[in-house]
Design a protein around this motif. Structure first.
Motif, PDB file in Angstrom:
ATOM      1  N   SER A  51     -58.484  48.753  -6.231  1.00 18.92           N
ATOM      2  CA  SER A  51     -59.073  49.010  -4.918  1.00 18.92           C
ATOM      3  C   SER A  51     -59.420  50.480  -4.756  1.00 18.92           C
ATOM      4  O   SER A  51     -60.454  50.822  -4.164  1.00 18.92           O
ATOM      5  N   ALA A  52     -58.596  51.366  -5.304  1.00 15.36           N
ATOM      6  CA  ALA A  52     -58.894  52.800  -5.231  1.00 15.36           C
ATOM      7  C   ALA A  52     -60.135  53.141  -6.051  1.00 15.36           C
ATOM      8  O   ALA A  52     -60.939  53.994  -5.652  1.00 15.36           O
ATOM      9  N   ARG A  53     -60.315  52.452  -7.179  1.00 11.76           N
ATOM     10  CA  ARG A  53     -61.497  52.692  -8.009  1.00 11.76           C
ATOM     11  C   ARG A  53     -62.769  52.228  -7.288  1.00 11.76           C
ATOM     12  O   ARG A  53     -63.821  52.880  -7.373  1.00 11.76           O
ATOM     13  N   ILE A  54     -62.697  51.118  -6.577  1.00  6.25           N
ATOM     14  CA  ILE A  54     -63.857  50.640  -5.821  1.00  6.25           C
ATOM     15  C   ILE A  54     -64.228  51.651  -4.739  1.00  6.25           C
ATOM     16  O   ILE A  54     -65.410  51.957  -4.526  1.00  6.25           O
ATOM     17  N   ALA A  55     -63.216  52.164  -4.039  1.00  2.00           N
ATOM     18  CA  ALA A  55     -63.482  53.177  -3.016  1.00  2.00           C
ATOM     19  C   ALA A  55     -64.124  54.410  -3.639  1.00  2.00           C
ATOM     20  O   ALA A  55     -65.025  55.022  -3.047  1.00  2.00           O
ATOM     21  N   ASP A  56     -63.688  54.764  -4.841  1.00  2.00           N
ATOM     22  CA  ASP A  56     -64.262  55.934  -5.502  1.00  2.00           C
ATOM     23  C   ASP A  56     -65.709  55.681  -5.916  1.00  2.00           C
ATOM     24  O   ASP A  56     -66.529  56.603  -5.905  1.00  2.00           O
ATOM     25  N   LEU A  57     -66.028  54.450  -6.281  1.00  2.00           N
ATOM     26  CA  LEU A  57     -67.422  54.110  -6.582  1.00  2.00           C
ATOM     27  C   LEU A  57     -68.302  54.298  -5.351  1.00  2.00           C
ATOM     28  O   LEU A  57     -69.442  54.777  -5.454  1.00  2.00           O
ATOM     29  N   LEU A  58     -67.786  53.953  -4.182  1.00  2.00           N
ATOM     30  CA  LEU A  58     -68.517  54.189  -2.937  1.00  2.00           C
ATOM     31  C   LEU A  58     -68.731  55.678  -2.721  1.00  2.00           C
ATOM     32  O   LEU A  58     -69.799  56.116  -2.281  1.00  2.00           O
ATOM     33  N   SER A  97     -45.141  40.625 -12.162  1.00  2.00           N
ATOM     34  CA  SER A  97     -45.810  40.445 -10.883  1.00  2.00           C
ATOM     35  C   SER A  97     -45.936  41.779 -10.155  1.00  2.00           C
ATOM     36  O   SER A  97     -46.971  42.082  -9.543  1.00  2.00           O
ATOM     37  N   ILE A  98     -44.893  42.588 -10.229  1.00  2.00           N
ATOM     38  CA  ILE A  98     -44.947  43.921  -9.635  1.00  2.00           C
ATOM     39  C   ILE A  98     -45.993  44.777 -10.341  1.00  2.00           C
ATOM     40  O   ILE A  98     -46.757  45.518  -9.708  1.00  2.00           O
ATOM     41  N   ARG A  99     -46.061  44.654 -11.666  1.00  2.00           N
ATOM     42  CA  ARG A  99     -47.084  45.382 -12.420  1.00  2.00           C
ATOM     43  C   ARG A  99     -48.490  44.963 -11.981  1.00  2.00           C
ATOM     44  O   ARG A  99     -49.386  45.793 -11.866  1.00  2.00           O
ATOM     45  N   GLN A 100     -48.683  43.677 -11.716  1.00  2.00           N
ATOM     46  CA  GLN A 100     -49.982  43.187 -11.262  1.00  2.00           C
ATOM     47  C   GLN A 100     -50.359  43.788  -9.905  1.00  2.00           C
ATOM     48  O   GLN A 100     -51.520  44.144  -9.673  1.00  2.00           O
ATOM     49  N   THR A 101     -49.391  43.898  -9.021  1.00  2.00           N
ATOM     50  CA  THR A 101     -49.651  44.525  -7.720  1.00  2.00           C
ATOM     51  C   THR A 101     -50.108  45.963  -7.898  1.00  2.00           C
ATOM     52  O   THR A 101     -51.073  46.410  -7.253  1.00  2.00           O
ATOM     53  N   ILE A 102     -49.442  46.685  -8.771  1.00  2.00           N
ATOM     54  CA  ILE A 102     -49.799  48.081  -9.038  1.00  2.00           C
ATOM     55  C   ILE A 102     -51.221  48.172  -9.581  1.00  2.00           C
ATOM     56  O   ILE A 102     -52.004  49.046  -9.194  1.00  2.00           O
ATOM     57  N   THR A 103     -51.574  47.267 -10.474  1.00  2.00           N
ATOM     58  CA  THR A 103     -52.921  47.249 -11.061  1.00  2.00           C
ATOM     59  C   THR A 103     -53.986  46.987 -10.000  1.00  2.00           C
ATOM     60  O   THR A 103     -55.054  47.606  -9.997  1.00  2.00           O
ATOM     61  N   LEU A 104     -53.701  46.062  -9.090  1.00  2.00           N
ATOM     62  CA  LEU A 104     -54.654  45.752  -8.031  1.00  2.00           C
ATOM     63  C   LEU A 104     -54.862  46.940  -7.102  1.00  2.00           C
ATOM     64  O   LEU A 104     -55.979  47.193  -6.635  1.00  2.00           O
ATOM     65  N   GLN A 105     -53.804  47.685  -6.833  1.00  4.38           N
ATOM     66  CA  GLN A 105     -53.954  48.863  -5.977  1.00  4.38           C
ATOM     67  C   GLN A 105     -54.834  49.917  -6.652  1.00  4.38           C
ATOM     68  O   GLN A 105     -55.649  50.569  -5.991  1.00  4.38           O
ATOM     69  N   ARG A 159     -46.303  53.733  -1.119  1.00  4.03           N
ATOM     70  CA  ARG A 159     -47.054  54.981  -1.007  1.00  4.03           C
ATOM     71  C   ARG A 159     -48.546  54.734  -1.225  1.00  4.03           C
ATOM     72  O   ARG A 159     -49.389  55.265  -0.482  1.00  4.03           O
ATOM     73  N   ALA A 160     -48.888  53.924  -2.209  1.00  2.00           N
ATOM     74  CA  ALA A 160     -50.297  53.619  -2.462  1.00  2.00           C
ATOM     75  C   ALA A 160     -50.912  52.878  -1.280  1.00  2.00           C
ATOM     76  O   ALA A 160     -52.083  53.081  -0.947  1.00  2.00           O
ATOM     77  N   ALA A 161     -50.143  52.014  -0.631  1.00  3.01           N
ATOM     78  CA  ALA A 161     -50.637  51.304   0.546  1.00  3.01           C
ATOM     79  C   ALA A 161     -50.945  52.276   1.675  1.00  3.01           C
ATOM     80  O   ALA A 161     -51.950  52.134   2.384  1.00  3.01           O
TER      81      ALA A 161
END
Length: 211
Positions: free
Chosen positions: A199-206, A188-196, A126-128
């Motif tokens: 990326s959403a936070r970077i988009a929000d900074l923009l 590893s799954i938790r790490q994927t969630i954190t990375l998503q 869903r996040a993707a």
């Protein structure tokens, strides 16, 4: 003046760049789907699916290289270029994380996973999908709205599911040889969630910068 030109000529200077981001996000959607299928199947099917994640991760790295080249010649501010490149790299890192989970499953030959981890994988999908929507709006980031809040909600849900899976794992018990591989997969799954979420936070900074 350069920023004005970039806004004034979006067709010529921005669309090709943002198309690369959309391609990267679509690749993430495909990888998240492959990842969910891999988690839900047995060893034989996982072995068949894992190379697909490796191929997708390799393509993502090439897209990042092309994005970096395009950013170097784009008419946007250095700050925006840095955020956009960080956004692309984080998406690529997310694909790497999905591939890492696949490698762990194949190498350790883990059996059936807790249902909570399968549900966490659905949240990753869903996040993707939300990330794809973001790439369609990179030329008008002020329209992103509550994207970051939606992904943060998915992150909190995913973290809870990972914790639940680990709790079930430790409650069930077993040898360290059995427990450690499943623990590594969950992390590893938790790490994927954190990375998503990143990326959403970077988009929000923009979005904040453009407001």
């Amino acid at each position: 003046m350069a920023q004005f030109l970039a806004r004034f000529f979006p067709q010529r200077s921005e669309r090709p760049l943002y198309d690369l981001f959309a391609e990267l996000a679509e690749l993430l959607v495909q990888s998240a789907d492959t990842h969910s299928k891999l988690l839900g199947h047995g060893v034989r099917e996982r072995t068949r699916l894992a190379p697909r994640l490796h191929e997708q991760s390799t393509v993502a790295e090439e897209l990042c290289r092309r994005i970096a080249q395009r950013l170097a010649h784009s008419l946007i501010t250095p700050y925006e270029a840095e955020l956009l490149y960080d956004f692309a790299l984080t998406l690529s890192d997310t694909l790497d994380s999905l591939e890492h989970t696949a490698e762990l499953l194949v190498i350790s030959q883990v059996g059936a996973l807790p249902t909570a981890l399968l549900e966490a994988a659905e949240g990753i999908e869903r996040a993707a999908e939300l990330t794809v929507a973001v790439t369609w709006q990179l030329s008008r980031v002020r329209d992103l709205g509550d994207h970051y809040e939606q992904v943060r909600k998915l992150k909190r849900q995913g973290d809870r599911l990972v914790r639940r899976a680990l709790g079930e794992l430790y409650t069930r018990g077993g040898s360290a040889q059995e427990l450690l591989p499943q623990h590594d997969v969950a992390e590893s799954i938790r790490q994927t969630i954190t990375l998503q979420e990143r990326s959403a936070r970077i988009a929000d900074l923009l979005r904040v910068k453009d407001s």
